[in-house]
Design an enzyme around this catalytic site. Structure first.
Site, PDB file in Angstrom:
ATOM      1  N   TYR A   1      -3.909  -0.868 -10.677  1.00 12.64           N
ATOM      2  CA  TYR A   1      -3.943  -1.785  -9.533  1.00 12.64           C
ATOM      3  C   TYR A   1      -4.317  -3.397 -10.076  1.00 12.64           C
ATOM      4  O   TYR A   1      -5.146  -3.693 -10.650  1.00 12.64           O
ATOM      5  CB  TYR A   1      -5.206  -1.307  -8.520  1.00 12.64           C
ATOM      6  CG  TYR A   1      -4.903  -0.024  -8.016  1.00 12.64           C
ATOM      7  CD1 TYR A   1      -3.732   0.495  -8.079  1.00 12.64           C
ATOM      8  CD2 TYR A   1      -5.825   0.443  -7.345  1.00 12.64           C
ATOM      9  CE1 TYR A   1      -3.309   1.847  -7.591  1.00 12.64           C
ATOM     10  CE2 TYR A   1      -5.915   1.785  -6.761  1.00 12.64           C
ATOM     11  CZ  TYR A   1      -4.595   2.614  -6.652  1.00 12.64           C
ATOM     12  OH  TYR A   1      -4.484   3.597  -6.114  1.00 12.64           O
TER      13      TYR A   1
ATOM     14  N   SER B   1      -4.538   6.859   2.620  1.00 12.14           N
ATOM     15  CA  SER B   1      -3.427   6.428   3.653  1.00 12.14           C
ATOM     16  C   SER B   1      -3.780   7.110   5.013  1.00 12.14           C
ATOM     17  O   SER B   1      -2.746   7.381   5.610  1.00 12.14           O
ATOM     18  CB  SER B   1      -1.901   6.601   3.272  1.00 12.14           C
ATOM     19  OG  SER B   1      -1.142   6.203   3.900  1.00 12.14           O
ATOM     20  N   PRO B   2      -4.775   7.147   5.636  1.00  7.40           N
ATOM     21  CA  PRO B   2      -5.024   7.529   6.875  1.00  7.40           C
ATOM     22  C   PRO B   2      -4.206   6.816   8.142  1.00  7.40           C
ATOM     23  O   PRO B   2      -3.875   7.293   9.095  1.00  7.40           O
ATOM     24  CB  PRO B   2      -6.550   7.240   7.203  1.00  7.40           C
ATOM     25  CG  PRO B   2      -6.899   6.193   6.532  1.00  7.40           C
ATOM     26  CD  PRO B   2      -5.948   6.270   5.141  1.00  7.40           C
ATOM     27  N   LEU B   3      -3.850   5.758   7.676  1.00  8.08           N
ATOM     28  CA  LEU B   3      -3.208   4.721   9.049  1.00  8.08           C
ATOM     29  C   LEU B   3      -1.480   4.928   8.635  1.00  8.08           C
ATOM     30  O   LEU B   3      -0.719   4.030   9.116  1.00  8.08           O
ATOM     31  CB  LEU B   3      -3.534   3.468   9.098  1.00  8.08           C
ATOM     32  CG  LEU B   3      -5.179   3.199   9.243  1.00  8.08           C
ATOM     33  CD1 LEU B   3      -5.342   1.564   9.042  1.00  8.08           C
ATOM     34  CD2 LEU B   3      -5.416   3.648  10.634  1.00  8.08           C
TER      35      LEU B   3
ATOM     36  N   LEU C   1       1.482   2.318  10.077  1.00  8.27           N
ATOM     37  CA  LEU C   1       2.548   2.914  11.151  1.00  8.27           C
ATOM     38  C   LEU C   1       1.534   3.443  12.570  1.00  8.27           C
ATOM     39  O   LEU C   1       1.905   3.239  13.560  1.00  8.27           O
ATOM     40  CB  LEU C   1       3.012   4.014  10.541  1.00  8.27           C
ATOM     41  CG  LEU C   1       4.217   4.728  11.582  1.00  8.27           C
ATOM     42  CD1 LEU C   1       5.230   3.747  12.026  1.00  8.27           C
ATOM     43  CD2 LEU C   1       4.634   6.088  11.040  1.00  8.27           C
ATOM     44  N   LEU C   2       0.185   3.918  12.210  1.00  3.15           N
ATOM     45  CA  LEU C   2      -0.452   4.579  13.213  1.00  3.15           C
ATOM     46  C   LEU C   2      -1.346   3.352  14.059  1.00  3.15           C
ATOM     47  O   LEU C   2      -2.342   3.958  14.935  1.00  3.15           O
ATOM     48  CB  LEU C   2      -1.258   5.779  12.713  1.00  3.15           C
ATOM     49  CG  LEU C   2      -0.500   6.760  12.211  1.00  3.15           C
ATOM     50  CD1 LEU C   2      -1.278   7.789  11.388  1.00  3.15           C
ATOM     51  CD2 LEU C   2       0.264   7.674  13.299  1.00  3.15           C
TER      52      LEU C   2
ATOM     53  N   GLY D   1      -0.123   0.867  15.513  1.00  4.16           N
ATOM     54  CA  GLY D   1       0.669   0.527  16.766  1.00  4.16           C
ATOM     55  C   GLY D   1       1.468  -0.752  16.145  1.00  4.16           C
ATOM     56  O   GLY D   1       2.226  -1.312  16.991  1.00  4.16           O
ATOM     57  N   LYS D   2       1.269  -1.351  15.137  1.00  2.64           N
ATOM     58  CA  LYS D   2       2.014  -2.640  14.604  1.00  2.64           C
ATOM     59  C   LYS D   2       3.507  -2.204  14.712  1.00  2.64           C
ATOM     60  O   LYS D   2       4.189  -3.293  14.920  1.00  2.64           O
ATOM     61  CB  LYS D   2       1.427  -2.592  13.179  1.00  2.64           C
ATOM     62  CG  LYS D   2       2.128  -4.005  12.483  1.00  2.64           C
ATOM     63  CD  LYS D   2       1.670  -4.297  11.125  1.00  2.64           C
ATOM     64  CE  LYS D   2       2.030  -5.536  10.344  1.00  2.64           C
ATOM     65  NZ  LYS D   2       1.307  -5.537   9.053  1.00  2.64           N
TER      66      LYS D   2
END
Length: 334
Positions: free
Chosen positions: A53, A208-210, A214-215, A217-218
């Site tokens: 990273y 990656s819970p979002l 994507l989740l 609302g963007k």
């Protein structure tokens, strides 16, 4: 902040962990310190990084994390990883050979300013190296005290199970934690990985819970005229740009708004509510994003809410073709 025991290790980790992939890649050291300090204030004790990273060179994330945790190292659990090649070079920069693992763990320890890594994970399986060699190297590192536990990320259930069997047969330290992708639009791990983890008492740290934003609302309504991972990165666009994924995400955001909740913490709370999950990783580029993510611990996810949210998504296919038995478990025979 609540704490859960990581598998059978006896180690207690916070119900949320911080993913540090953004450090030195959109998050400079000053902001990283603010993010880590706020996480520590809230009780977060798990921090996830990897040897690759960083934006300009491998290991920058580890360096920043090491500096930021000085003086509080013993209170924190560090996950780092080995196996990936950052630059896709044709030589030995990557893989899971004994040679590469032994070289890389020393570099990671130095960058992290520590004498041990709490959970050292295989980042990806290596088709060029027998898993026995990798497991033996990790076992040696445990015996040397340079790593405390071994783990595995981005692997299939059969690969994890095979590794556990080899470790048992050869009397080697086994994987004690797995790190799969898991969110409302990526539920494949529910089919075999999470049941395997529960059966074998493995800690589960998900990422990656979002769904790369994507989740949140963007991208509502399929709007791709915004800046984000999904629009900037071929990896994330390939993973998430799909009509069905956007449909699920829109339905989820509408559900959150109808219940007076922000979609970001709700998406994370949904992941947290799976009984197989020990700890989802959150990420943030600033304190505002971090506060939204941390708010997940304040959401009371009822069984009814989880069922309603889950129903918005597409259930992944069964592990076998005997789907009728899933609908009626009393059916047996050929």
């Amino acid at each position: 902040m609540k704490y859960k025991v990581l598998g059978r290790t006896g180690v207690k980790v916070s119900q949320l962990g911080l993913g540090c992939m953004n450090f030195a890649n959109g998050v400079d050291e000053t902001m990283a310190k603010k993010i880590i300090d706020r996480c520590r204030d809230k009780g977060v004790n798990l921090f996830d990084t990897a040897n690759i990273y960083g934006l300009n060179r491998c290991g920058e994330s580890e360096e920043i994390l090491g500096k930021c945790l000085e003086g509080q190292r013993d209170e924190c659990i560090i996950i780092s990883k080995v196996g990936n090649s950052r630059w896709n070079r044709p030589d030995n920069d990557g893989g899971l050979s004994r040679r590469y693992i032994m070289l890389e763990v020393e570099k990671s320890l130095k960058r992290l300013k520590t004498d041990r890594i709490d959970i050292y994970m295989i980042h990806h399986m290596d088709p060029c190296t027998p898993i026995e060699e990798t497991l033996r190297a990790l076992d040696d590192l445990q015996r040397q005290g340079k790593i405390i536990y071994a783990g595995i990320s981005n692997a299939s259930a059969w690969e994890i199970a095979l590794s556990l069997g080899i470790s048992e047969r050869e009397c080697l330290g086994r994987f004690e934690a797995v790190e799969p992708m898991y969110n409302l639009v990526k539920r494949q791990s529910e089919v075999e990985i999470l049941p395997l983890a529960m059966n074998q008492n493995l800690g589960v740290v998900t990422y990656s819970p979002l769904g790369a934003g994507l989740l949140t609302g963007k991208y509502k309504g399929g709007n791709l005229n915004v800046e984000g991972r999904i629009t900037k990165s071929a990896r994330y666009s390939g993973r998430y740009i799909d009509e069905q994924n956007f449909k699920v995400a829109d339905a989820f955001v509408d559900y959150a708004e109808a219940h007076g909740l922000k979609p970001t913490p709700l998406a994370i709370a949904w992941v947290m509510s799976n009984p197989a999950v020990t700890c989802p990783l959150i990420g943030a580029k600033n304190l505002e994003q971090l506060e939204l993510a941390l708010a997940a611990v304040d959401i009371q996810m009822t069984t009814e809410m989880r069922s309603e949210i889950t129903a918005l998504s597409v259930e992944p296919p069964s592990a076998t073709d005997r789907t009728e038995e899933k609908k009626n478990p009393n059916i047996f025979g050929h």
